[in-house]
Design a protein around this motif. Structure first.
Motif, PDB file in Angstrom:
ATOM      1  N   VAL A   1      24.600  30.977  52.037  1.00 27.67           N
ATOM      2  CA  VAL A   1      22.832  30.845  52.838  1.00 27.67           C
ATOM      3  C   VAL A   1      23.325  32.166  53.838  1.00 27.67           C
ATOM      4  N   THR A   2      24.148  32.039  54.193  1.00 22.91           N
ATOM      5  CA  THR A   2      24.906  32.716  55.372  1.00 22.91           C
ATOM      6  C   THR A   2      24.520  33.789  54.743  1.00 22.91           C
ATOM      7  N   ALA A   3      25.540  34.231  53.947  1.00 23.17           N
ATOM      8  CA  ALA A   3      24.997  35.484  53.971  1.00 23.17           C
ATOM      9  C   ALA A   3      24.096  36.507  53.253  1.00 23.17           C
ATOM     10  N   LEU A   4      23.058  35.334  52.744  1.00 21.07           N
ATOM     11  CA  LEU A   4      21.782  35.636  52.522  1.00 21.07           C
ATOM     12  C   LEU A   4      20.986  35.902  53.466  1.00 21.07           C
ATOM     13  N   CYS A   5      21.103  34.986  54.876  1.00 24.46           N
ATOM     14  CA  CYS A   5      20.032  36.076  56.307  1.00 24.46           C
ATOM     15  C   CYS A   5      20.881  36.654  56.281  1.00 24.46           C
ATOM     16  N   LYS A   6      22.580  37.062  56.582  1.00 23.83           N
ATOM     17  CA  LYS A   6      22.983  38.723  57.500  1.00 23.83           C
ATOM     18  C   LYS A   6      22.164  39.871  56.472  1.00 23.83           C
ATOM     19  N   ARG A   7      22.068  39.568  55.225  1.00 24.56           N
ATOM     20  CA  ARG A   7      21.239  40.521  54.212  1.00 24.56           C
ATOM     21  C   ARG A   7      19.622  40.619  54.761  1.00 24.56           C
ATOM     22  N   TYR A   8      19.105  39.686  54.447  1.00 28.26           N
ATOM     23  CA  TYR A   8      17.874  39.276  54.772  1.00 28.26           C
ATOM     24  C   TYR A   8      17.004  38.510  56.224  1.00 28.26           C
ATOM     25  N   PRO A   9      17.527  38.695  57.377  1.00 30.63           N
ATOM     26  CA  PRO A   9      16.862  37.968  58.585  1.00 30.63           C
ATOM     27  C   PRO A   9      16.193  38.009  58.745  1.00 30.63           C
ATOM     28  N   GLN A  10      15.214  38.381  58.218  1.00 34.72           N
ATOM     29  CA  GLN A  10      13.680  37.437  58.126  1.00 34.72           C
ATOM     30  C   GLN A  10      13.000  36.791  57.254  1.00 34.72           C
ATOM     31  N   ALA A  11      14.222  36.027  56.354  1.00 32.99           N
ATOM     32  CA  ALA A  11      13.364  35.626  55.306  1.00 32.99           C
ATOM     33  C   ALA A  11      13.731  33.993  55.275  1.00 32.99           C
ATOM     34  N   SER A  12      12.628  33.127  55.358  1.00 32.03           N
ATOM     35  CA  SER A  12      12.335  31.922  55.334  1.00 32.03           C
ATOM     36  C   SER A  12      12.885  31.225  54.549  1.00 32.03           C
ATOM     37  N   ILE A  13      14.048  30.334  54.797  1.00 31.10           N
ATOM     38  CA  ILE A  13      14.500  29.709  53.975  1.00 31.10           C
ATOM     39  C   ILE A  13      14.686  27.761  54.488  1.00 31.10           C
ATOM     40  N   ARG A  14      15.034  26.727  53.784  1.00 26.19           N
ATOM     41  CA  ARG A  14      14.010  25.724  53.921  1.00 26.19           C
ATOM     42  C   ARG A  14      15.444  24.874  52.672  1.00 26.19           C
ATOM     43  N   ILE A  15      16.378  24.279  53.516  1.00 26.98           N
ATOM     44  CA  ILE A  15      17.231  23.153  52.640  1.00 26.98           C
ATOM     45  C   ILE A  15      17.113  21.548  52.395  1.00 26.98           C
ATOM     46  N   ASP A  16      16.737  20.957  51.364  1.00 24.23           N
ATOM     47  CA  ASP A  16      16.304  19.798  50.875  1.00 24.23           C
ATOM     48  C   ASP A  16      17.432  19.157  50.635  1.00 24.23           C
ATOM     49  N   ASP A  17      17.181  17.472  50.171  1.00 24.46           N
ATOM     50  CA  ASP A  17      18.214  17.058  50.695  1.00 24.46           C
ATOM     51  C   ASP A  17      17.333  15.219  49.614  1.00 24.46           C
ATOM     52  N   GLY A  18      18.195  15.327  49.229  1.00 24.52           N
ATOM     53  CA  GLY A  18      17.280  13.991  47.906  1.00 24.52           C
ATOM     54  C   GLY A  18      18.226  13.550  46.899  1.00 24.52           C
ATOM     55  N   SER A  19      17.506  12.365  46.392  1.00 25.11           N
ATOM     56  CA  SER A  19      18.021  11.888  44.903  1.00 25.11           C
ATOM     57  C   SER A  19      18.178  12.879  44.139  1.00 25.11           C
ATOM     58  N   TYR A  20      18.483  12.946  42.994  1.00 26.61           N
ATOM     59  CA  TYR A  20      18.303  13.118  41.462  1.00 26.61           C
ATOM     60  C   TYR A  20      16.710  13.233  41.071  1.00 26.61           C
ATOM     61  N   ALA A  21      16.514  12.145  41.134  1.00 27.61           N
ATOM     62  CA  ALA A  21      14.667  12.005  40.575  1.00 27.61           C
ATOM     63  C   ALA A  21      13.980  12.949  41.369  1.00 27.61           C
ATOM     64  N   SER A  22      14.123  12.732  42.697  1.00 26.51           N
ATOM     65  CA  SER A  22      12.706  13.181  43.712  1.00 26.51           C
ATOM     66  C   SER A  22      12.683  14.600  43.051  1.00 26.51           C
ATOM     67  N   GLN A  23      14.561  15.179  43.462  1.00 24.38           N
ATOM     68  CA  GLN A  23      14.342  16.847  43.603  1.00 24.38           C
ATOM     69  C   GLN A  23      14.528  17.523  42.082  1.00 24.38           C
ATOM     70  N   LEU A  24      14.501  16.096  41.187  1.00 26.80           N
ATOM     71  CA  LEU A  24      13.932  17.712  39.470  1.00 26.80           C
ATOM     72  C   LEU A  24      12.658  17.234  39.927  1.00 26.80           C
ATOM     73  N   GLN A  25      11.433  16.362  40.245  1.00 30.17           N
ATOM     74  CA  GLN A  25      10.763  16.461  40.364  1.00 30.17           C
ATOM     75  C   GLN A  25       9.880  17.456  41.518  1.00 30.17           C
ATOM     76  N   ALA A  26       9.898  17.314  41.946  1.00 31.24           N
ATOM     77  CA  ALA A  26      10.090  18.121  43.282  1.00 31.24           C
ATOM     78  C   ALA A  26      10.399  20.285  42.360  1.00 31.24           C
ATOM     79  N   LEU A  27      11.445  20.268  41.746  1.00 30.14           N
ATOM     80  CA  LEU A  27      11.627  21.668  41.401  1.00 30.14           C
ATOM     81  C   LEU A  27       9.959  22.016  39.890  1.00 30.14           C
ATOM     82  N   ARG A  28      10.260  20.672  39.426  1.00 27.79           N
ATOM     83  CA  ARG A  28       9.446  20.820  38.527  1.00 27.79           C
ATOM     84  C   ARG A  28       8.154  21.338  39.046  1.00 27.79           C
ATOM     85  N   MET A  29       7.885  20.557  39.656  1.00 33.70           N
ATOM     86  CA  MET A  29       5.970  20.898  40.673  1.00 33.70           C
ATOM     87  C   MET A  29       6.715  22.198  41.758  1.00 33.70           C
TER      88      MET A  29
END
Length: 398
Positions: free
Chosen positions: A214-242
């Motif tokens: 993420v740090t390397a990406l921000c150096k290359r694209y400083p205007q990018a908007s990045i969000r990092i989510d955490d959670g259980s596998y089931a909830s994250q898998l559902q979020a990915l599929r949606m």
């Protein structure tokens, strides 16, 4: 949920681009020619782009128009696939009414469905959309009539989606994500990279690669908007599929858990028994598995790969006093402050080992490699920003 273009305008746009004619697009969409002309003008104004060249022989997509068209057609294909499945369901259930989702469903109706799928009720969906509950309820029921099959069912807690409702909600959510991505694609084509990347991370995912990438990406694209989510596998898998997250980083499940996702392995990792420095077992030249049963443990939730490794290591021996957590911060604190043990990758405690807080015990666990990598939606078309992150992530994982 961000405001989205009118789906009927998008359909008119796609028809005009493929037929190179506003007149033929109007006939195909069952609209008047002025309505199609107005739809194209509104889209160009909305995105600040010139999507068509107007010639005496017709209308032809510009370079930006072709970029927009690629995303619009992917979105419309998703809605079209859902419409075909709903029509098949209606025929099987001998319901002849409805089946006009593809042609008549509105953006507002599909947004309501997606919001209900994500929140689990009309009231919560209305709050998420910033609308009155009766408006969301009416939009959902109007969509159900168009579908020709039940999309909702009453449950004790409120409302749930039927299998057909979940299928439509999934494809509508992904269609909306395609339209969101169109904005990023268009800006990248203009030389502006300030798009969005949403990363899903699993509990106890290794802590080195993600921050570095993420740090390397921000150096290359400083205007990018990045969000990092955490959670259980089931909830994250559902979020990915949606389409709520773009990719999921962590331990892979083999085989992939659903046909609409794919896994890419970056490397394999191994686990170690971790304890605090100064633990009674830490000074030994060798620790036997039976020694581990005399101490309490901190473990991840049931169903995770690491928990399965733990249960295999301990065998059928009954263990009491377990603490379950998916928080790496809590787990580290519990280890440092007590004689508890845990199974972790040593890369997850790099900083604690350097600081003299935690250590790996000399326990022979056998060869227990875990595949680590990313889980993606099948047939996903990443933006330039997302592609760059995957490349950086792969490089950092080597």
């Amino acid at each position: 949920m961000a405001e989205l273009p009118n789906i009927h305008h998008l359909r008119a746009f796609a028809l005009a681009a493929r037929l190179n004619s506003v007149h033929r697009a109007a006939d195909a969409a069952h609209l008047s020619q002025p309505a199609v002309t107005q739809a194209l003008a509104r889209l160009e104004k909305r995105y600040g782009c010139r999507f068509f060249e107007r010639r005496s022989t017709g209308v032809y997509p510009t370079e930006l128009g072709e970029i927009m068209l690629a995303r619009v057609e992917r979105a419309l294909d998703l809605i079209g696939e859902a419409a075909r499945r709903l029509s098949e369901s209606a025929r099987r259930s001998a319901q002849t009414k409805g089946g006009t989702i593809e042609r008549l469903a509105t953006t507002a109706q599909l947004r309501a469905l997606v919001a209900i799928a994500r929140t689990g009720g009309y009231s919560a969906a209305a709050r998420a959309l910033g609308l009155a509950q009766p408006s969301v309820h009416r939009a959902a029921r109007d969509l159900e009539r168009l579908a020709g099959v039940p999309l909702f069912e009453r449950i004790s807690q409120g409302v749930a989606l039927t299998p057909q409702g979940r299928m439509l909600a999934l494809r509508a959510a992904l269609a909306f994500r395609e339209i969101d991505a169109a904005t990023d694609d268009l800006e990248e084509a203009k030389g502006l990279v300030r798009g969005r990347l949403v990363i899903g991370t699993l509990p106890l995912v290794r802590s080195e690669i993600l921050p570095e990438a993420v740090t390397a990406l921000c150096k290359r694209y400083p205007q990018a908007s990045i969000r990092i989510d955490d959670g259980s596998y089931a909830s994250q898998l559902q979020a990915l599929r949606m389409g709520e997250i773009d990719l999921l980083i962590g331990a892979l499940r083999r085989p992939a858990p659903a046909e609409d996702v794919e896994e890419r392995e970056f490397f394999t990792d191994t686990l170690s028994v971790i304890a605090r420095v100064g633990h009674p077992l830490a000074g030994r030249a060798r620790v036997a598995p039976e020694d581990l049963q005399r101490y309490p443990w901190v473990v991840p939730r049931s169903g995770t790969p690491t928990r399965e490794h733990f249960e295999t290591l301990i065998g059928s021996q009954s263990m009491s006093g377990l603490i379950e957590t998916s928080s790496l911060v809590a787990l580290r604190g519990l280890l440092v402050k007590s004689d508890r043990l845990s199974l972790l990758s040593r890369r997850q405690i790099t900083y604690e080992e350097r600081a003299g807080l935690l250590t790996a015990l000399p326990v022979e666990l056998g060869d227990r490699p875990r595949p680590i990598g990313v889980t993606l939606r099948a047939n996903w078309r990443p933006t330039g920003l997302q592609t760059a992150f995957l490349e950086i992530l792969r490089e950092k994982a080597r």
